[in-house]
Design a protein around this motif. Structure first.
Motif, PDB file in Angstrom:
ATOM      1  N   THR A   2       0.807  -1.219   0.000  1.00  0.00           N
ATOM      2  CA  THR A   2       0.000   0.000   0.000  1.00  0.00           C
ATOM      3  C   THR A   2       0.842   1.271   0.000  1.00  0.00           C
ATOM      4  O   THR A   2       0.342   2.350  -0.368  1.00  0.00           O
ATOM      5  CB  THR A   2      -0.930   0.029   1.224  1.00  0.00           C
ATOM      6  N   GLY A   3       2.081   1.160   0.443  1.00  0.00           N
ATOM      7  CA  GLY A   3       2.935   2.339   0.536  1.00  0.00           C
ATOM      8  C   GLY A   3       2.584   3.252   1.679  1.00  0.00           C
ATOM      9  O   GLY A   3       3.087   4.375   1.776  1.00  0.00           O
ATOM     10  N   THR A   4       1.739   2.809   2.594  1.00  0.00           N
ATOM     11  CA  THR A   4       1.338   3.623   3.747  1.00  0.00           C
ATOM     12  C   THR A   4       1.368   2.773   5.008  1.00  0.00           C
ATOM     13  O   THR A   4       1.321   1.540   4.970  1.00  0.00           O
ATOM     14  CB  THR A   4      -0.080   4.191   3.572  1.00  0.00           C
ATOM     15  N   GLY A   5       1.415   3.449   6.153  1.00  0.00           N
ATOM     16  CA  GLY A   5       1.434   2.765   7.446  1.00  0.00           C
ATOM     17  C   GLY A   5       2.854   2.499   7.909  1.00  0.00           C
ATOM     18  O   GLY A   5       3.832   2.762   7.208  1.00  0.00           O
ATOM     19  N   SER A   6       2.972   1.981   9.128  1.00  0.00           N
ATOM     20  CA  SER A   6       4.282   1.659   9.700  1.00  0.00           C
ATOM     21  C   SER A   6       4.131   0.522  10.693  1.00  0.00           C
ATOM     22  O   SER A   6       3.050   0.315  11.268  1.00  0.00           O
ATOM     23  CB  SER A   6       4.885   2.881  10.396  1.00  0.00           C
ATOM     24  N   ILE A   7       5.235  -0.210  10.895  1.00  0.00           N
ATOM     25  CA  ILE A   7       5.230  -1.356  11.809  1.00  0.00           C
ATOM     26  C   ILE A   7       6.324  -1.171  12.841  1.00  0.00           C
ATOM     27  O   ILE A   7       7.499  -0.979  12.497  1.00  0.00           O
ATOM     28  CB  ILE A   7       5.467  -2.690  11.062  1.00  0.00           C
ATOM     29  N   THR A   8       5.939  -1.238  14.103  1.00  0.00           N
ATOM     30  CA  THR A   8       6.884  -1.268  15.217  1.00  0.00           C
ATOM     31  C   THR A   8       6.713  -2.596  15.927  1.00  0.00           C
ATOM     32  O   THR A   8       5.585  -3.066  16.134  1.00  0.00           O
ATOM     33  CB  THR A   8       6.625  -0.111  16.196  1.00  0.00           C
ATOM     34  N   TRP A   9       7.817  -3.196  16.295  1.00  0.00           N
ATOM     35  CA  TRP A   9       7.812  -4.507  16.953  1.00  0.00           C
ATOM     36  C   TRP A   9       8.537  -4.372  18.292  1.00  0.00           C
ATOM     37  O   TRP A   9       9.705  -3.985  18.324  1.00  0.00           O
ATOM     38  CB  TRP A   9       8.489  -5.532  16.054  1.00  0.00           C
ATOM     39  N   ALA A  10       7.848  -4.653  19.389  1.00  0.00           N
ATOM     40  CA  ALA A  10       8.416  -4.506  20.734  1.00  0.00           C
ATOM     41  C   ALA A  10       8.552  -5.857  21.413  1.00  0.00           C
ATOM     42  O   ALA A  10       7.620  -6.672  21.389  1.00  0.00           O
ATOM     43  CB  ALA A  10       7.546  -3.582  21.586  1.00  0.00           C
ATOM     44  N   VAL A  11       9.721  -6.087  22.011  1.00  0.00           N
ATOM     45  CA  VAL A  11       9.977  -7.324  22.750  1.00  0.00           C
ATOM     46  C   VAL A  11      10.549  -6.971  24.121  1.00  0.00           C
ATOM     47  O   VAL A  11      11.173  -5.924  24.299  1.00  0.00           O
ATOM     48  CB  VAL A  11      10.948  -8.254  21.985  1.00  0.00           C
TER      49      VAL A  11
END
Length: 462
Positions: free
Chosen positions: A228-237
């Motif tokens: 989509t070319g939009t949005g973001s992903i953050t991954w927390a551990v």
């Protein structure tokens, strides 16, 4: 409630119609033992269907129980390509559904039947007299609101842990504001590239968790951002490094599992996924500019996010077992005899002791916890382990002691010989503090190899 005149005529009650529960029923059928399977969901394999879009990292050759295969093949069933990887939905449709049909001639399978309590007929937890000779009483709530009660000569709890996910909060309880943010939180792997696409397209999404469920979610969500070319992903551990999710790469005997970790590492390395380590969520609060912020106990804050995906593991639902005499490890809530082998605080590599009915029994005669629930909160259960568990348990219930005691299981190794300790250092069978559990389930001074055909290598959770 039906009460046969002789206890020997009572069925073995099996709680849960997932892969391990139906395998237990298949072993009962093979030995001519009557059984009653009680499934809380609307169909067999209901939990698998909730992550039906996810592809297993273990091929079909590892996913089918031996007794179940024999029963199905007598009905003309042909196993799918043993080297192909099924999705959860394919497991349910192509294996569990036909297995349930084949089992119908040998016993009863009741769906929409949620077990609310298991006790002894006419006895509470305190009473000891003639306890072992008294049938179990199972209280069931059906999907249409009816209640029923059933008697059983033994109970095999294969209900799993899927229906009781851990909270997003890093302390074992819900984070402050977690209930208020419930509309933004999902505790299952989203079908980001399919049914849930509209929910996550363009969203700022936080994934919390360090296991393979989180890995699958991060990869799919990153794929959606790329499309989509939009949005973001953050991954927390919580740990210093997500070692179990990154996996053993080429050293993993299940190539798909190794490839999953490699893809995940690549996403982090090239910046398409932001990885936040050493983060245990303490509070969720609304952000001034929209979305929510997530903070840890030190006040470190990340966000804002539109969507949160909490994949922090599951825990066993012990409420239905309150009136039974069960002996659980005090912190893993697993069968006590298994705790030292599977404790994620110290368990790294090496061998998980092969185990069967003896390790799975409880002070309540005739009651066993098997499958993922037997591991409690530990995250390393594999279906193959459950299949060998129920083979041994049913053999014991049939009085075949020699067969019940003979337990063999070799699991594909992960290629990971480390544990994500609080310091972030890698440990490979590191010595445990005095009085603590030793690495890989053996006391630190006794870390000896287990014979190859008897030992069960540790594996990662599906």
């Amino acid at each position: 409630m039906h009460a046969p005149s002789r206890s020997a005529e009572l069925p073995i009650a099996i709680l849960g119609a997932g892969p391990v529960g139906l395998a237990a029923a298949a072993h009962c059928a093979e030995r001519g033992l009557p059984f009653l399977v009680l499934e809380a969901g609307p169909a067999v394999g209901a939990n698998l269907r909730e992550w039906g879009h996810v592809r297993l990292f273990s091929p079909w050759r590892y996913d089918v129980d031996a007794a179940s295969r024999r029963l199905l093949e007598r009905e003309g069933w042909v196993q799918p390509d043993p080297d192909s990887l099924p999705t959860g939905a394919e497991m349910a449709d192509r294996y569990l559904a036909p297995l349930a049909e084949a089992l119908a001639a040998h016993g009863r399978i009741v769906i929409d039947a949620r077990v609310r309590a298991v006790t002894r007929a006419g006895l509470d937890k305190v009473k000891s007299a003639r306890r072992a000779q008294t049938p179990f009483l199972i209280d069931v709530e059906h999907g249409d609101g009816r209640r029923s009660r059933h008697l059983a000569r033994a109970v095999v709890d294969a209900s799993g842990t899927w229906s009781t996910p851990n909270p997003l909060g890093g302390t074992g309880i819900a984070a402050i504001g977690e209930s208020e943010a419930a509309g933004r939180i999902r505790y299952r792997i989203p079908d980001a590239l399919g049914a849930d696409r509209a929910v996550y397209a363009g969203a700022r999404t936080l994934v919390v968790g360090a296991g393979h469920s989180a890995a699958n979610a991060v990869i799919d969500l990153a794929g959606l951002v790329e499309q989509t070319g939009t949005g973001s992903i953050t991954w927390a551990v919580r740990g210093a490094r997500p070692i179990r999710a990154f996996g053993g790469g080429a050293g993993d005997e299940l190539p798909a599992r190794g490839a999953l970790g490699a893809r995940l590492q690549a996403l982090v390395a090239d910046g398409r996924v932001r990885l936040v380590t050493g983060f245990a969520a303490e509070e969720i609060r609304e952000a001034d500019a929209g979305g929510v912020l997530v903070a840890d106990a030190s006040g470190r804050t990340i966000g804002p996010f539109d969507r949160l995906v909490a994949l922090t593991g599951q825990r066993p639902d012990l409420a239905p077992l309150r009136e039974l005499r069960i002996d659980l490890d005090p912190w893993l809530e697993c069968s006590r005899a298994l705790a030292a082998d599977i404790d994620p605080n110290v368990h790294a590599c090496g061998s998980v002791t092969p185990h069967g009915h003896a390790a799975l029994a409880h002070p309540e005669p005739g009651f066993y916890v098997v499958g993922a629930k037997s591991y409690g909160r530990a995250p390393t259960f594999l279906m193959m382990t459950g299949y060998e568990q129920v083979r041994s348990v049913v053999a014991a219930l049939a009085g075949a002691e020699a067969e019940a005691d003979r337990v063999e299981l070799v699991l594909p190794k992960t290629g990971v010989c480390s544990t994500d300790l609080a310091t972030g250092a890698d440990a490979c069978c590191a010595p445990a503090p005095e009085g603590a559990r030793g690495c890989c389930g053996a006391p630190a001074a006794q870390d000896a190899p287990v014979p190859a055909r008897v030992g069960a290598r540790c594996g990662a959770a599906a």
